[in-house]
Design a protein around this motif. Structure first.
Motif, PDB file in Angstrom:
ATOM      1  N   SER A 286       0.832  -1.215   0.000  1.00 25.89           N
ATOM      2  CA  SER A 286       0.000   0.000   0.000  1.00 25.89           C
ATOM      3  C   SER A 286       0.861   1.257   0.000  1.00 25.89           C
ATOM      4  N   LEU A 287       1.936   1.270   0.805  1.00 26.52           N
ATOM      5  CA  LEU A 287       2.838   2.431   0.814  1.00 26.52           C
ATOM      6  C   LEU A 287       3.463   2.646  -0.563  1.00 26.52           C
TER       7      LEU A 287
ATOM      8  N   LYS B 215       9.940   5.775   4.665  1.00 22.87           N
ATOM      9  CA  LYS B 215      10.229   5.969   6.076  1.00 22.87           C
ATOM     10  C   LYS B 215       9.323   7.029   6.685  1.00 22.87           C
ATOM     11  N   GLN B 216       9.041   8.072   5.900  1.00 25.16           N
ATOM     12  CA  GLN B 216       8.180   9.145   6.393  1.00 25.16           C
ATOM     13  C   GLN B 216       6.742   8.659   6.598  1.00 25.16           C
ATOM     14  N   LEU B 217       6.317   7.675   5.780  1.00 25.16           N
ATOM     15  CA  LEU B 217       4.942   7.193   5.864  1.00 25.16           C
ATOM     16  C   LEU B 217       4.787   5.990   6.787  1.00 25.16           C
ATOM     17  N   GLU B 218       5.847   5.545   7.458  1.00 21.36           N
ATOM     18  CA  GLU B 218       5.698   4.453   8.409  1.00 21.36           C
ATOM     19  C   GLU B 218       4.854   4.870   9.612  1.00 21.36           C
TER      20      GLU B 218
ATOM     21  N   ARG C  40     -18.692   6.975  -0.992  1.00 15.33           N
ATOM     22  CA  ARG C  40     -19.213   5.609  -0.883  1.00 15.33           C
ATOM     23  C   ARG C  40     -18.109   4.618  -0.535  1.00 15.33           C
ATOM     24  N   TYR C  41     -17.239   5.041   0.351  1.00 15.75           N
ATOM     25  CA  TYR C  41     -16.234   4.094   0.871  1.00 15.75           C
ATOM     26  C   TYR C  41     -16.965   3.046   1.711  1.00 15.75           C
ATOM     27  N   PRO C  42     -16.806   1.753   1.404  1.00 18.56           N
ATOM     28  CA  PRO C  42     -17.666   0.722   2.027  1.00 18.56           C
ATOM     29  C   PRO C  42     -17.356   0.421   3.478  1.00 18.56           C
ATOM     30  N   PHE C  43     -16.307   1.020   4.040  1.00 18.23           N
ATOM     31  CA  PHE C  43     -15.930   0.703   5.419  1.00 18.23           C
ATOM     32  C   PHE C  43     -15.935   1.982   6.253  1.00 18.23           C
ATOM     33  N   ASN C  44     -15.923   1.803   7.555  1.00 22.52           N
ATOM     34  CA  ASN C  44     -16.019   2.930   8.470  1.00 22.52           C
ATOM     35  C   ASN C  44     -14.637   3.529   8.745  1.00 22.52           C
ATOM     36  N   VAL C  45     -14.550   4.851   8.741  1.00 21.35           N
ATOM     37  CA  VAL C  45     -13.333   5.577   9.119  1.00 21.35           C
ATOM     38  C   VAL C  45     -13.546   6.092  10.544  1.00 21.35           C
ATOM     39  N   SER C  46     -12.816   5.513  11.488  1.00 22.05           N
ATOM     40  CA  SER C  46     -13.033   5.828  12.895  1.00 22.05           C
ATOM     41  C   SER C  46     -12.530   7.226  13.222  1.00 22.05           C
ATOM     42  N   LYS C  47     -13.327   7.932  14.041  1.00 16.74           N
ATOM     43  CA  LYS C  47     -12.907   9.262  14.478  1.00 16.74           C
ATOM     44  C   LYS C  47     -11.729   9.186  15.439  1.00 16.74           C
ATOM     45  N   SER C  48     -11.688   8.113  16.243  1.00 16.49           N
ATOM     46  CA  SER C  48     -10.576   7.969  17.186  1.00 16.49           C
ATOM     47  C   SER C  48      -9.248   7.765  16.462  1.00 16.49           C
ATOM     48  N   HIS C  49      -9.284   7.125  15.284  1.00 14.42           N
ATOM     49  CA  HIS C  49      -8.047   6.932  14.516  1.00 14.42           C
ATOM     50  C   HIS C  49      -7.497   8.272  14.025  1.00 14.42           C
ATOM     51  N   LEU C  50      -8.391   9.228  13.760  1.00 16.37           N
ATOM     52  CA  LEU C  50      -7.936  10.530  13.270  1.00 16.37           C
ATOM     53  C   LEU C  50      -7.279  11.347  14.375  1.00 16.37           C
ATOM     54  N   GLN C  51      -7.463  10.970  15.638  1.00 21.38           N
ATOM     55  CA  GLN C  51      -6.814  11.684  16.735  1.00 21.38           C
ATOM     56  C   GLN C  51      -5.342  11.316  16.853  1.00 21.38           C
ATOM     57  N   ALA C  52      -4.985  10.101  16.439  1.00 26.64           N
ATOM     58  CA  ALA C  52      -3.580   9.645  16.488  1.00 26.64           C
ATOM     59  C   ALA C  52      -3.309   8.882  15.197  1.00 26.64           C
ATOM     60  N   VAL C  53      -3.041   9.601  14.117  1.00 31.07           N
ATOM     61  CA  VAL C  53      -2.931   9.010  12.782  1.00 31.07           C
ATOM     62  C   VAL C  53      -1.766   8.030  12.705  1.00 31.07           C
ATOM     63  N   GLY C  54      -0.609   8.375  13.283  1.00 25.85           N
ATOM     64  CA  GLY C  54       0.594   7.560  13.139  1.00 25.85           C
ATOM     65  C   GLY C  54       0.698   6.396  14.088  1.00 25.85           C
ATOM     66  N   SER C  55      -0.318   6.151  14.929  1.00 29.29           N
ATOM     67  CA  SER C  55      -0.236   5.038  15.893  1.00 29.29           C
ATOM     68  C   SER C  55      -0.371   3.707  15.156  1.00 29.29           C
TER      69      SER C  55
END
Length: 575
Positions: free
Chosen positions: A65-66, A85-88, A128-143
């Motif tokens: 994917s990267l 490396k920047q996108l890890e 129409r993205y078929p899956f859910n994008v969690s709001k909590s994931h947007l709080q810590a994107v790089g985790s």
């Protein structure tokens, strides 16, 4: 007078199937320019959320994917530096900048607002993205728990943009083919009009034939393209069938077996490493012994040379020569015997080492079986169910080179006494469980006998109830017959009175007396029937209550006995 008309005629009949329903592309076709195009990606209602079938946390999926995301950004002139490396573990601002850059390919005027946790999921819902994008994931994107799913969403958007670009390229190619068709038809009209003006179009069918041939060529190209598309579709359908019939379960089972084999191989490698270390240790000892032997050999050779020089310098006679020769012969024979004895001893040592290795393997196997059986019986480790804090486990040591190391495989000195004590304890438990089982079986038999007795009693009560009901019905039928006869007599008397017939006072008094007696009898019989019915109902209710209470008691007792039997069986099985 000889000039042909330009109305639809012969030419229309020749090419009407191809040109009759075609619209001109000069005014009716929409422009594909960026300013006038409305993207088909944005918009749409909400889609049903589904579980993501992609293994987004797989390392190979993340790497692919990267690579796909970086290639797309580089191809589309991303305005910042980008690297794997920047996108890890990217920062939130880098993720939002990449997302904005990709969405601007759909809507160039799009600007992301300050409320990211609300706008980003809404953006993907619009797409129409078929899956859910969690709001909590947007709080810590790089985790580690958030970035794989967000990366999968970005790659999905990249694939969507790639598909839209391919669709636009195909549309432009189709429009180019339409414009080429318009040019051919325009040339035909120009030449036909020129012939019309010259007056040479009456017998000239060459232009129509050329036009038909041009469209036939285009039709052949289209048919070839359709055949190629059908072939590609058939190939894809075959691949889909092959993929749907894949032996996923067999592969998963094979993977589990390979994982188990891998663990076994790791254990084998560990044992081989230990054995290799022992062999290296033995080799070092043998090398040291060899060096010592070589040193001793050199010293012996030096001593032999010194003795030879001394002998050469000494004067000898025949007697000394004979004595020395005899001694030399004896020494040679003793040396041969010593060499033979040495070979025999070395052979015995080798056989003893082979036997020792076999015994060590047998001891290790026996210790492994002992430990495995102890774990099955739940007496190992020390905190097991039946261990009582005692460690019965024999540690499986590495094969030793000395007697002490070999004896260490035997475990601790008190192990036999502990096992004897454990055997006595478990034997006592087994005997107690057997006695409890006998007691519970006896109680179960008594409960069964009581149940049978109560059933017989209930059966007799039911027969008694049926007899009383029959007697009650019989009495009721007799009363009904008397009532009917009395009603008939009353009706006769009433009819006689109504007809004006005269009866003697004596007969009338007898009739009244008979009526009173019958009424009293009817009242008493009704009271008796009501009393009997009430007694029978109360008796039936009491019997039903007794049966229900007895049934509940028997069920509870049977459950207790069954539970006790199960516990006893488990204790016997574990013992």
């Amino acid at each position: 007078p000889g000039r042909a008309s330009m109305a639809p005629g012969k030419m229309g009949a020749a090419a009407g199937g191809k040109l009759g329903t075609r619209n001109s592309s000069f005014g009716g076709r929409q422009s594909m320019a960026a300013g006038g195009r409305r993207s088909t990606l944005a918009g749409g209602g909400p889609t049903k959320q589904m579980e993501d079938p992609r293994n987004v946390r797989d390392k190979s999926f993340v790497r692919a994917s990267l690579q796909r995301l970086i290639e797309f950004l580089v191809e589309n002139n991303y305005d910042r530096q980008i690297s794997p490396k920047q996108l890890e573990a990217p920062a939130t601002k880098d993720f939002l900048h990449i997302l904005t850059f990709l969405y601007n390919k759909i809507d160039p005027k799009f600007v992301l607002g300050p409320n990211v946790a609300e706008e980003v999921p809404a953006m993907f819902k619009r797409l129409r993205y078929p899956f859910n994008v969690s709001k909590s994931h947007l709080q810590a994107v790089g985790s580690p728990h958030a970035w794989p799913s967000l990366l999968a969403a970005l790659v999905w958007l990249v694939e969507l943009l790639t598909y839209e670009r391919q669709s636009e390229d195909q549309a432009l190619q189709d429009n180019g083919m339409e414009e080429q068709s318009d040019k051919v038809f325009f040339d035909f009209l120009s030449k036909a009009y020129s012939s019309f003006l010259k007056g040479t179009d009456a017998d000239d069918n060459q232009l129509e034939n050329d036009l038909a041939e041009a469209f036939d060529q285009r039709n052949s190209l289209t048919q070839e393209e359709c055949a190629r598309v059908r072939q590609a579709n058939a190939k894809m359908e075959e691949e889909i069938v092959e993929l749907s019939d894949s032996r996923l379960e067999d592969l998963q089972e094979k993977r589990e077996l390979l994982i188990k084999d891998l663990d076994k191989f790791k254990l084998l490698i560990s044992n081989l490493d230990k054995h290799h270390q022992e062999v290296e240790k033995k080799t070092d000892e043998i090398k040291a012994d060899s060096i010592a032997k070589e040193t001793e050999l050199r010293a012996s050779e030096k001593e032999r040379e010194e003795l030879a020089q001394i002998i050469a310098m000494q004067e000898s006679n025949n007697i000394d020569a004979q004595r020395i020769t005899g001694e030399r012969t004896k020494l040679v024979e003793e040396l041969k015997r010593a060499s033979g004895e040495k070979d025999r001893i070395q052979s015995q040592i080798y056989e003893a080492e082979v036997q020792l290795d076999k015994k060590q393997v047998e001891v290790e196997r026996a210790v492994s079986e002992y430990n495995e059986l102890g774990r099955e019986l739940k007496v190992m480790p020390a905190d097991a169910k039946h261990a009582n804090g005692v460690s019965y486990e024999i540690p499986l040591q590495t094969r030793g080179n000395s007697i002490d190391q070999l004896i260490s495989l035997g475990g601790k000195s008190t192990l036999k006494a502990d096992l004897v004590a454990l055997h006595g304890t478990l034997g006592a438990r087994v005997r107690e469980s057997a006695e409890d089982k006998i007691v519970h079986e006896e109680r179960e038999r008594e409960a069964a006998e009581q149940v049978a007795e109560k059933r017989r009693e209930v059966k007799s009560r039911e027969e008694e109830c049926r007899g009383k009901e029959a007697q009650l019905q019989k009495d009721k039928d007799a009363l009904d017959a008397d009532l009917k006869s009395m009603s008939a007599e009353v009706n006769e008397i009433e009819d006689a009175l109504a007809s004006g017939s005269t009866l003697s006072s004596k007969r009338l008094a007898q009739a009244k007396k008979r009526v009173d007696e019958l009424q009293q009898r009817l009242t008493s019989e009704n009271d008796e029937a009501q009393r009997r019915r009430k007694d029978v109902g109360e008796m039936l209710m009491s019997i039903s209550h007794m049966m229900a209470a007895h049934k509940l008691a028997v069920q509870e007792r049977l459950e207790e006995v069954e539970k006790a039997c199960k516990i006893t069986q488990e204790q016997i099985a574990t013992a």
